[in-house]
Motif scaffolding. Structure first.
Motif, PDB file in Angstrom:
ATOM      1  N   PRO A  43       0.800  -1.234   0.000  1.00 22.94           N
ATOM      2  CA  PRO A  43       0.000   0.000   0.000  1.00 22.94           C
ATOM      3  C   PRO A  43       0.831   1.282   0.000  1.00 22.94           C
ATOM      4  O   PRO A  43       0.318   2.344  -0.325  1.00 22.94           O
ATOM      5  CB  PRO A  43      -0.839  -0.115   1.272  1.00 22.94           C
ATOM      6  CG  PRO A  43      -0.246  -1.206   2.078  1.00 22.94           C
ATOM      7  CD  PRO A  43       0.540  -2.071   1.162  1.00 22.94           C
ATOM      8  N   ILE A  44       2.117   1.182   0.287  1.00 20.00           N
ATOM      9  CA  ILE A  44       2.994   2.350   0.256  1.00 20.00           C
ATOM     10  C   ILE A  44       3.016   2.959  -1.149  1.00 20.00           C
ATOM     11  O   ILE A  44       3.203   4.166  -1.314  1.00 20.00           O
ATOM     12  CB  ILE A  44       4.428   1.988   0.732  1.00 20.00           C
ATOM     13  CG1 ILE A  44       5.278   3.250   0.902  1.00 20.00           C
ATOM     14  CG2 ILE A  44       5.100   1.035  -0.223  1.00 20.00           C
ATOM     15  CD1 ILE A  44       4.888   4.108   2.032  1.00 20.00           C
ATOM     16  N   ILE A  45       2.809   2.132  -2.179  1.00 21.62           N
ATOM     17  CA  ILE A  45       2.790   2.624  -3.559  1.00 21.62           C
ATOM     18  C   ILE A  45       1.688   3.653  -3.726  1.00 21.62           C
ATOM     19  O   ILE A  45       1.909   4.747  -4.263  1.00 21.62           O
ATOM     20  CB  ILE A  45       2.621   1.450  -4.549  1.00 21.62           C
ATOM     21  CG1 ILE A  45       3.871   0.571  -4.531  1.00 21.62           C
ATOM     22  CG2 ILE A  45       2.323   1.947  -5.956  1.00 21.62           C
ATOM     23  CD1 ILE A  45       3.725  -0.747  -5.239  1.00 21.62           C
ATOM     24  N   GLU A  46       0.501   3.337  -3.247  1.00 19.81           N
ATOM     25  CA  GLU A  46      -0.622   4.279  -3.347  1.00 19.81           C
ATOM     26  C   GLU A  46      -0.365   5.517  -2.498  1.00 19.81           C
ATOM     27  O   GLU A  46      -0.721   6.628  -2.892  1.00 19.81           O
ATOM     28  CB  GLU A  46      -1.934   3.601  -2.933  1.00 19.81           C
ATOM     29  CG  GLU A  46      -3.159   4.415  -3.247  1.00 19.81           C
ATOM     30  CD  GLU A  46      -3.339   4.684  -4.736  1.00 19.81           C
ATOM     31  OE1 GLU A  46      -3.700   5.822  -5.079  1.00 19.81           O
ATOM     32  OE2 GLU A  46      -3.125   3.769  -5.556  1.00 19.81           O
ATOM     33  N   GLU A  47       0.267   5.353  -1.360  1.00 16.40           N
ATOM     34  CA  GLU A  47       0.576   6.493  -0.499  1.00 16.40           C
ATOM     35  C   GLU A  47       1.520   7.468  -1.210  1.00 16.40           C
ATOM     36  O   GLU A  47       1.319   8.686  -1.162  1.00 16.40           O
ATOM     37  CB  GLU A  47       1.204   6.014   0.811  1.00 16.40           C
ATOM     38  CG  GLU A  47       1.472   7.124   1.798  1.00 16.40           C
ATOM     39  CD  GLU A  47       2.079   6.641   3.114  1.00 16.40           C
ATOM     40  OE1 GLU A  47       2.600   7.493   3.843  1.00 16.40           O
ATOM     41  OE2 GLU A  47       2.024   5.428   3.407  1.00 16.40           O
ATOM     42  N   ILE A  48       2.526   6.943  -1.872  1.00 10.19           N
ATOM     43  CA  ILE A  48       3.478   7.793  -2.597  1.00 10.19           C
ATOM     44  C   ILE A  48       2.792   8.475  -3.776  1.00 10.19           C
ATOM     45  O   ILE A  48       2.961   9.673  -4.010  1.00 10.19           O
ATOM     46  CB  ILE A  48       4.700   6.977  -3.061  1.00 10.19           C
ATOM     47  CG1 ILE A  48       5.500   6.489  -1.847  1.00 10.19           C
ATOM     48  CG2 ILE A  48       5.584   7.796  -4.000  1.00 10.19           C
ATOM     49  CD1 ILE A  48       6.553   5.451  -2.178  1.00 10.19           C
ATOM     50  N   LYS A  49       1.997   7.725  -4.529  1.00  4.84           N
ATOM     51  CA  LYS A  49       1.266   8.300  -5.662  1.00  4.84           C
ATOM     52  C   LYS A  49       0.353   9.432  -5.202  1.00  4.84           C
ATOM     53  O   LYS A  49       0.325  10.513  -5.808  1.00  4.84           O
ATOM     54  CB  LYS A  49       0.423   7.220  -6.353  1.00  4.84           C
ATOM     55  CG  LYS A  49       1.202   6.237  -7.160  1.00  4.84           C
ATOM     56  CD  LYS A  49       0.312   5.146  -7.721  1.00  4.84           C
ATOM     57  CE  LYS A  49      -0.924   5.728  -8.357  1.00  4.84           C
ATOM     58  NZ  LYS A  49      -1.847   4.753  -8.907  1.00  4.84           N
ATOM     59  N   THR A  50      -0.378   9.192  -4.132  1.00  4.71           N
ATOM     60  CA  THR A  50      -1.290  10.206  -3.601  1.00  4.71           C
ATOM     61  C   THR A  50      -0.525  11.442  -3.164  1.00  4.71           C
ATOM     62  O   THR A  50      -0.927  12.572  -3.459  1.00  4.71           O
ATOM     63  CB  THR A  50      -2.110   9.622  -2.432  1.00  4.71           C
ATOM     64  OG1 THR A  50      -2.865   8.512  -2.925  1.00  4.71           O
ATOM     65  CG2 THR A  50      -3.040  10.656  -1.843  1.00  4.71           C
ATOM     66  N   PHE A  51       0.592  11.245  -2.485  1.00  5.45           N
ATOM     67  CA  PHE A  51       1.403  12.369  -2.044  1.00  5.45           C
ATOM     68  C   PHE A  51       1.850  13.211  -3.243  1.00  5.45           C
ATOM     69  O   PHE A  51       1.761  14.435  -3.222  1.00  5.45           O
ATOM     70  CB  PHE A  51       2.624  11.893  -1.252  1.00  5.45           C
ATOM     71  CG  PHE A  51       3.493  13.016  -0.777  1.00  5.45           C
ATOM     72  CD1 PHE A  51       3.227  13.650   0.426  1.00  5.45           C
ATOM     73  CD2 PHE A  51       4.557  13.476  -1.545  1.00  5.45           C
ATOM     74  CE1 PHE A  51       4.016  14.707   0.860  1.00  5.45           C
ATOM     75  CE2 PHE A  51       5.348  14.526  -1.118  1.00  5.45           C
ATOM     76  CZ  PHE A  51       5.073  15.146   0.085  1.00  5.45           C
ATOM     77  N   MET A  52       2.327  12.546  -4.286  1.00  6.72           N
ATOM     78  CA  MET A  52       2.786  13.272  -5.463  1.00  6.72           C
ATOM     79  C   MET A  52       1.657  14.062  -6.109  1.00  6.72           C
ATOM     80  O   MET A  52       1.822  15.237  -6.454  1.00  6.72           O
ATOM     81  CB  MET A  52       3.404  12.308  -6.479  1.00  6.72           C
ATOM     82  CG  MET A  52       4.738  11.754  -6.075  1.00  6.72           C
ATOM     83  SD  MET A  52       5.345  10.649  -7.373  1.00  6.72           S
ATOM     84  CE  MET A  52       7.028  10.445  -6.853  1.00  6.72           C
ATOM     85  N   ALA A 105       7.752  18.675  -3.873  1.00  7.42           N
ATOM     86  CA  ALA A 105       7.352  17.276  -3.660  1.00  7.42           C
ATOM     87  C   ALA A 105       8.563  16.417  -3.328  1.00  7.42           C
ATOM     88  O   ALA A 105       8.490  15.540  -2.460  1.00  7.42           O
ATOM     89  CB  ALA A 105       6.633  16.737  -4.891  1.00  7.42           C
ATOM     90  N   TYR A 106       9.672  16.684  -3.993  1.00 13.29           N
ATOM     91  CA  TYR A 106      10.916  15.952  -3.726  1.00 13.29           C
ATOM     92  C   TYR A 106      11.323  16.122  -2.264  1.00 13.29           C
ATOM     93  O   TYR A 106      11.566  15.146  -1.558  1.00 13.29           O
ATOM     94  CB  TYR A 106      12.020  16.449  -4.662  1.00 13.29           C
ATOM     95  CG  TYR A 106      13.402  15.982  -4.277  1.00 13.29           C
ATOM     96  CD1 TYR A 106      13.834  14.705  -4.605  1.00 13.29           C
ATOM     97  CD2 TYR A 106      14.262  16.818  -3.580  1.00 13.29           C
ATOM     98  CE1 TYR A 106      15.106  14.266  -4.251  1.00 13.29           C
ATOM     99  CE2 TYR A 106      15.533  16.392  -3.217  1.00 13.29           C
ATOM    100  CZ  TYR A 106      15.946  15.125  -3.553  1.00 13.29           C
ATOM    101  OH  TYR A 106      17.196  14.694  -3.195  1.00 13.29           O
ATOM    102  N   VAL A 107      11.371  17.356  -1.819  1.00 15.89           N
ATOM    103  CA  VAL A 107      11.746  17.641  -0.427  1.00 15.89           C
ATOM    104  C   VAL A 107      10.749  16.990   0.527  1.00 15.89           C
ATOM    105  O   VAL A 107      11.124  16.388   1.539  1.00 15.89           O
ATOM    106  CB  VAL A 107      11.849  19.167  -0.179  1.00 15.89           C
ATOM    107  CG1 VAL A 107      12.005  19.472   1.299  1.00 15.89           C
ATOM    108  CG2 VAL A 107      13.014  19.744  -0.973  1.00 15.89           C
ATOM    109  N   GLY A 108       9.480  17.077   0.183  1.00 21.65           N
ATOM    110  CA  GLY A 108       8.453  16.471   1.024  1.00 21.65           C
ATOM    111  C   GLY A 108       8.608  14.971   1.150  1.00 21.65           C
ATOM    112  O   GLY A 108       8.454  14.414   2.243  1.00 21.65           O
ATOM    113  N   LEU A 109       8.923  14.303   0.048  1.00 22.04           N
ATOM    114  CA  LEU A 109       9.121  12.848   0.097  1.00 22.04           C
ATOM    115  C   LEU A 109      10.363  12.480   0.895  1.00 22.04           C
ATOM    116  O   LEU A 109      10.366  11.511   1.644  1.00 22.04           O
ATOM    117  CB  LEU A 109       9.208  12.266  -1.315  1.00 22.04           C
ATOM    118  CG  LEU A 109       7.882  12.022  -2.016  1.00 22.04           C
ATOM    119  CD1 LEU A 109       8.113  11.662  -3.479  1.00 22.04           C
ATOM    120  CD2 LEU A 109       7.089  10.930  -1.324  1.00 22.04           C
TER     121      LEU A 109
END
Length: 127
Positions: free
Chosen positions: A54-63, A93-97
């Motif tokens: 589920p981390i994949i969806e979390e990263i996609k959503t964040f982006m 977004a980069y800094v946020g990730l």
């Protein structure tokens, strides 16, 4: 045997959907329409992989929430990428990730096309 038949039909359906999406994307590519291209980005493997990771969806959503035109998983994973048309939003977004510390590696890249307007080298041009 029934499971195999359903599986084969599902593969045909996925291939048919992929061809339709590709045909739709080609017109956006010809027009250099980045938003149109982003709207057609899809990875059918995500439906299976996201359930397990589920981390994949979390990263996609964040982006997407941070300005990406779209974000998808690349191939069968584990890479997720976002497409931005604003450098400042991409950097934010980069800094946020990086600060979110949910990934092992984060890269900010830029697409550079060389040659003519379609990115092709002119005949005889040096590399």
């Amino acid at each position: 045997m029934l499971l195999l038949v359903l599986y084969i039909r599902k593969i045909r359906l996925i291939l048919w959907i992929s061809i339709v999406l590709l045909v739709g994307m080609l017109s956006y590519i010809k027009e250099s329409d980045l938003k149109g291209i982003a709207s057609k980005m899809e990875n059918v493997l995500e439906t299976v992989t996201v359930k397990e990771y589920p981390i994949i969806e979390e990263i996609k959503t964040f982006m997407k929430e941070n300005g990406a035109l779209n974000a998808i998983m690349s191939g069968s994973g584990p890479t997720v990428f976002g497409l931005y048309d604003d450098k400042d939003l991409a950097e934010k977004a980069y800094v946020g990730l990086v600060n979110k510390d949910i990934t092992k590696q984060v890269y900010l890249t830029d697409l550079v096309l060389e040659g003519n307007e379609y990115g092709k080298k002119e005949p005889g041009a040096s590399i």
